[in-house]
Design a protein around this motif. Structure first.
Motif: not given
Length: 186
Positions: A8, A58, A61-62, A65-68, A70, A86, A88
């Motif tokens: 995060r 894209w 929105t990076r 994202r808390t699961d990857r 970038d 990334s 990911y």
């Protein structure tokens, strides 16, 4: 144990020749342009062009994202966009994740930029996120990338036969992985 707050956090990682910064809306133009480069598309096996609107979405929105993770690869001297990478497909229960990197133009290859960016993000992945294993796919014809990955500690773990059809020819992809204990720092 995976430190999800490190995913995060969207860090800035600083090297001598590259800075890794959170990929964001300010990178949209360069990200979109990189997707138009024929050689970049061949090396990444990307058949479809993103529309500008898709590239903008894209990049925008990076951060959420808390699961990857970038990150944009930036030249420290002039702030020029060099590419993106990334972490990911994070599998917390296995302490593993996938990795991908794309330099935005062939002119940036052969200078050690990809190696430095890879080493920086792998150190973060192992030390801050707490991963044990990082894996990637690379096309077997991309000998320069394979050499870079090996120099960072990745080893070939498998082959996906005929996984890419490019301009009428089929190409294998190699599965490569590096363990925390195998990371090579230069």
């Amino acid at each position: 144990m995976i430190n999800t707050s490190a995913l995060r956090a969207k860090p800035t990682l600083t090297g001598e020749r590259v800075h890794l910064v959170p990929l964001g809306p300010e990178h949209t133009d360069a990200y979109f342009s990189a997707g138009l480069d024929t050689e970049v598309r061949r090396l990444t096996g990307t058949h479809r062009h993103l529309t500008y609107a898709e590239a903008r979405e894209w990049c925008a929105t990076r951060a959420g994202r808390t699961d990857r993770l970038d990150l944009a690869i930036i030249a420290p001297k002039d702030g020029r966009y060099l590419g993106e990478l990334s972490i990911y497909a994070v599998a917390a229960e296995n302490e593993s994740a996938g990795y991908r990197i794309a330099l935005s133009a062939i002119e940036f290859t052969g200078q050690g930029l990809g190696r430095e960016a890879t080493q920086l993000v792998l150190e973060y992945a192992f030390e801050s996120i707490g991963l044990h294993r990082v894996w990637l796919y690379v096309y077997a014809f991309n000998m320069r990338a394979i050499a870079v990955y090996r120099s960072c500690g990745f080893a070939v773990e498998g082959r996906l036969r005929d996984s890419l059809l490019w301009e009428g020819r089929r190409h294998d992809a190699l599965l490569m992985g590096v363990l925390r204990s195998g990371l090579r720092r230069t």
